[in-house]
Scaffold this motif. Sequence first.
Motif, short mmCIF file in Angstrom:
data_model
loop_
_atom_site.label_atom_id
_atom_site.label_comp_id
_atom_site.label_asym_id
_atom_site.label_seq_id
_atom_site.Cartn_x
_atom_site.Cartn_y
_atom_site.Cartn_z
N PRO A 184 8.96 -9.90 -8.52
CA PRO A 184 10.13 -9.02 -8.47
C PRO A 184 10.32 -8.18 -9.73
O PRO A 184 10.61 -6.98 -9.65
CB PRO A 184 11.29 -9.99 -8.26
CG PRO A 184 10.67 -11.18 -7.61
CD PRO A 184 9.32 -11.30 -8.24
N ALA A 185 10.15 -8.80 -10.90
CA ALA A 185 10.31 -8.07 -12.16
C ALA A 185 9.24 -7.00 -12.31
O ALA A 185 9.52 -5.88 -12.78
CB ALA A 185 10.27 -9.03 -13.35
N VAL A 186 8.02 -7.31 -11.91
CA VAL A 186 6.92 -6.34 -11.96
C VAL A 186 7.24 -5.15 -11.05
O VAL A 186 7.05 -3.98 -11.43
CB VAL A 186 5.59 -7.01 -11.54
CG1 VAL A 186 4.54 -5.95 -11.17
CG2 VAL A 186 5.06 -7.88 -12.67
N ALA A 187 7.72 -5.43 -9.85
CA ALA A 187 8.03 -4.35 -8.91
C ALA A 187 9.07 -3.40 -9.47
O ALA A 187 8.94 -2.17 -9.36
CB ALA A 187 8.53 -4.95 -7.59
N MET A 188 10.10 -3.93 -10.10
CA MET A 188 11.19 -3.11 -10.61
C MET A 188 10.80 -2.31 -11.84
O MET A 188 11.40 -1.28 -12.14
CB MET A 188 12.39 -3.99 -10.91
CG MET A 188 12.98 -4.64 -9.67
SD MET A 188 14.24 -5.89 -10.05
CE MET A 188 15.52 -4.86 -10.74
N CYS A 193 5.71 1.52 -6.86
CA CYS A 193 5.41 0.13 -6.54
C CYS A 193 4.71 0.04 -5.19
O CYS A 193 5.20 0.58 -4.19
CB CYS A 193 6.68 -0.71 -6.52
SG CYS A 193 6.41 -2.42 -5.97
N ILE A 194 3.57 -0.66 -5.17
CA ILE A 194 2.84 -0.90 -3.94
C ILE A 194 2.82 -2.40 -3.70
O ILE A 194 2.44 -3.18 -4.58
CB ILE A 194 1.40 -0.36 -4.01
CG1 ILE A 194 1.42 1.14 -4.35
CG2 ILE A 194 0.66 -0.60 -2.70
CD1 ILE A 194 0.06 1.73 -4.62
N ALA A 195 3.25 -2.83 -2.52
CA ALA A 195 3.34 -4.25 -2.20
C ALA A 195 2.29 -4.63 -1.15
O ALA A 195 2.16 -3.97 -0.12
CB ALA A 195 4.73 -4.58 -1.68
N GLU A 196 1.56 -5.70 -1.44
CA GLU A 196 0.62 -6.28 -0.49
C GLU A 196 1.31 -7.46 0.18
O GLU A 196 1.88 -8.32 -0.50
CB GLU A 196 -0.63 -6.74 -1.24
CG GLU A 196 -1.65 -7.45 -0.38
CD GLU A 196 -2.86 -7.90 -1.20
OE1 GLU A 196 -3.45 -8.94 -0.85
OE2 GLU A 196 -3.21 -7.22 -2.18
N VAL A 218 10.23 -0.33 -3.42
CA VAL A 218 8.87 -0.36 -2.88
C VAL A 218 8.52 0.99 -2.26
O VAL A 218 9.23 1.49 -1.39
CB VAL A 218 8.73 -1.48 -1.83
CG1 VAL A 218 7.32 -1.48 -1.23
CG2 VAL A 218 9.05 -2.84 -2.46
N ASP A 219 7.41 1.56 -2.68
CA ASP A 219 6.98 2.87 -2.20
C ASP A 219 5.95 2.79 -1.08
O ASP A 219 5.86 3.70 -0.26
CB ASP A 219 6.40 3.69 -3.36
CG ASP A 219 7.45 3.95 -4.43
OD1 ASP A 219 8.30 4.83 -4.22
OD2 ASP A 219 7.43 3.26 -5.47
#
Length: 239
Positions: A184-188, A193-196, A218-219
């Motif tokens: 979560p901290a990395v995403a923010m 932000c790319i989520a797998e 999240v993009d």
Amino acid sequence: MGDAARSKNKVQASAEQALRDVVADGQTLAVGGFGLCGIPEALIAALRDSGVKGLTVISNNAGVDGFGLGLLLETRQIKKMISSYVGENKEFERQFLSGELELEFNPQGTLAERLRAGGAGIPAFFTRTGYGTVVAEGKETREFDGHHYVMETALKADVSLVKAWKADKSGNLVFRKTARNFNPAVAMAGKVCIAEVEEVVEVGAIDPDHVHLPGIYVDAIVHNPNPEKRIEQRTVRAA
């Protein structure tokens, strides 16, 4: 939620497509995970295949030889790591000791807070951790209420790569157990932000109370239903 928000589908066809025109030489990337738990395996492999180089990577650790961020060390795509623990990677050790790889060490809690601060728009903060050690060298220090503190600056990234268990098509994420870790901290902390994720559902299928990270952060989403989830050091009892 309005119709416009519902119609926003962030799911990409592949990890390669998600990274295309997003990653570039010389960028700073933040990557989620703790050890090999909760790492975006497919995105890391696609990043290797993209050939981008000169990267600064913020991550708690550097994977292991031949897996995770270790793949990018083998191909010399990383020039600098901002990390806390790197003890499982012999190639990392070799490159660091030979002067081929720059390293900025952080106490683990400080690394997490630096990422959180980056996502929250806080430029710097003071912590007692590291005062009087090499961690504090060259940094501003102050005294508050009789205790000495080190000033640490926030961490922000051009691109964040994270791993979640489930997402809806608008990017609302649910993490599973300890795989939530730094994600979560990395995403923010990332501009993009790319989520797998292992599972993708329709918007509305996730109870709002169960969302761990809102889709506003999240993009793009990459569906990887069968990640390897390798274990660093597998230990079992004798039969």
